[in-house]
Design an enzyme around this catalytic site. Structure first.
Site, PDB file in Angstrom:
ATOM      1  N   ARG A 174       0.808  -1.221   0.000  1.00 52.90           N
ATOM      2  CA  ARG A 174       0.000   0.000   0.000  1.00 52.90           C
ATOM      3  C   ARG A 174       0.841   1.271   0.000  1.00 52.90           C
ATOM      4  O   ARG A 174       0.426   2.294   0.539  1.00 52.90           O
ATOM      5  CB  ARG A 174      -0.989   0.015   1.179  1.00 52.90           C
ATOM      6  CG  ARG A 174      -1.940  -1.163   1.182  1.00 52.90           C
ATOM      7  CD  ARG A 174      -2.854  -1.202  -0.047  1.00 52.90           C
ATOM      8  NE  ARG A 174      -3.700  -2.368  -0.014  1.00 52.90           N
ATOM      9  CZ  ARG A 174      -3.397  -3.535  -0.588  1.00 52.90           C
ATOM     10  NH1 ARG A 174      -2.249  -3.659  -1.250  1.00 52.90           N
ATOM     11  NH2 ARG A 174      -4.218  -4.553  -0.521  1.00 52.90           N
ATOM     12  N   CYS A 221     -11.139  -0.238   2.697  1.00 48.87           N
ATOM     13  CA  CYS A 221     -10.625  -0.664   3.999  1.00 48.87           C
ATOM     14  C   CYS A 221     -10.095   0.531   4.782  1.00 48.87           C
ATOM     15  O   CYS A 221      -9.348   1.351   4.245  1.00 48.87           O
ATOM     16  CB  CYS A 221      -9.518  -1.692   3.824  1.00 48.87           C
ATOM     17  SG  CYS A 221     -10.103  -3.308   3.273  1.00 48.87           S
ATOM     18  N   GLU A 287      -5.399   3.150   6.458  1.00 45.38           N
ATOM     19  CA  GLU A 287      -5.228   2.987   5.018  1.00 45.38           C
ATOM     20  C   GLU A 287      -5.848   4.179   4.291  1.00 45.38           C
ATOM     21  O   GLU A 287      -5.430   4.541   3.207  1.00 45.38           O
ATOM     22  CB  GLU A 287      -5.861   1.680   4.534  1.00 45.38           C
ATOM     23  CG  GLU A 287      -5.484   1.297   3.123  1.00 45.38           C
ATOM     24  CD  GLU A 287      -5.722  -0.152   2.803  1.00 45.38           C
ATOM     25  OE1 GLU A 287      -6.204  -0.429   1.695  1.00 45.38           O
ATOM     26  OE2 GLU A 287      -5.436  -1.017   3.639  1.00 45.38           O
TER      27      GLU A 287
END
Length: 295
Positions: A174, A221, A287
């Site tokens: 990520r 998320c 996130e």
């Protein structure tokens, strides 16, 4: 909201003051000056003042007050894809494409690649992002991520334009390794030749794993999985699934998703994020990207 005037910059970029909720998958966020830029000249002008770049609006929570910086949206040629194989870089097994604009919607791109029998990015199926934003955060699922299909990135900053390869970046889970303020204007993809039906089967398999995710407005998320442990499982074990504050809800289907039931505010979402951090017994890293950032 009353109608706002539309103006043009000296290079022809369209400028309009708009609510950012219109551009986010969560559907919250106040107003900002939005620049719609379609070429490198307009992009260079847009970067002359403090700015933010807004792609598909997923993975993003914007404050109810909006942001003071101008917000850049890539359009026109910067939202087009040339998937023609480069004859000098492609062979019987590998295809390196022409330039794909940062403003290209990722879901449509994945469908086109499937029809062409081009593999490496089908694991990102279902992510409601644009290419630039997906690359910037290395968006993905357990079945694949953006850096699995990149050959070259074109990066624009107020200091100019440069091209880099994935090997030059410290990318990982990520993250792309790019600093804030770097605009992914275009990329070239590195893909593997495959059978279109095999690519479709892998897409269907990856998509099936998402069936338990909520279908309401959501950024995706909320937290990264800490140390390989499912953040959703930790939130579930804390008894938080189904918790509601205002118009925002921790989804009953999956604890790592916050959804907008209708009329949610950014404050509602932040309150749920704070509650999760307080109740879960391990540190959790967001996130989501927050506009503006919190210290």
């Amino acid at each position: 909201m009353t109608a706002t005037s539309v103006t043009a910059s000296r290079s022809g970029a369209r400028i309009e003051r708009l609510p950012l909720a219109r551009f986010t998958t969560l559907g919250v966020g106040g107003e900002a000056e939005v620049w719609f830029v379609g070429n490198h000249e307009q992009l260079a002008e847009a970067l002359e003042q403090p700015y933010r770049v807004l792609g598909g609006g997923s993975n993003l929570v914007v404050a109810d007050e909006g942001v003071p910086e101008r917000v850049i949206r890539l359009t026109g040629p910067l939202a087009e894809a040339d998937l023609t194989p480069d004859p000098e870089l492609s062979d019987a097994e590998t295809v390196v494409t022409g330039w794909v604009g940062g403003g290209v919607p990722l879901p449509g791109l994945i469908r086109k690649l499937q029809k062409l029998g081009l593999s490496n990015l089908e694991g990102t199926v279902g992510i409601p992002a644009q290419v630039g934003g997906a690359v910037w955060m290395n968006a993905g699922t357990r079945y694949g991520e953006m850096f699995g299909g990149l050959h070259t990135l074109e990066i624009v900053t107020p200091g100019g334009t440069r091209q880099v390869t994935p090997d030059e970046l410290d990318w990982g889970y990520r993250r792309s390794g790019l600093s804030r303020g770097h605009v992914v204007s275009r990329v070239r993809l590195k893909l593997r030749r495959s059978d279109p039906e095999e690519v479709r089967a892998r897409m269907d398999f990856a998509d099936q794993a998402r069936k338990g995710q909520p279908k309401m407005k959501t950024p995706g998320c909320a937290f990264k999985n800490p140390g390989g442990v499912s953040a959703g499982r930790l939130i579930d074990e804390a008894g938080l699934k189904g918790t509601r504050i205002g118009g925002a809800l921790i989804a009953p289907e999956h604890g790592n998703f916050i959804v907008n039931l209708g009329g949610a505010s950014s404050r509602d979402v932040h309150a749920l994020l704070d509650l999760i951090r307080e109740r879960v017994g391990v540190p959790l890293e967001l996130e989501y990207e927050l506009w503006p950032e919190q210290g």
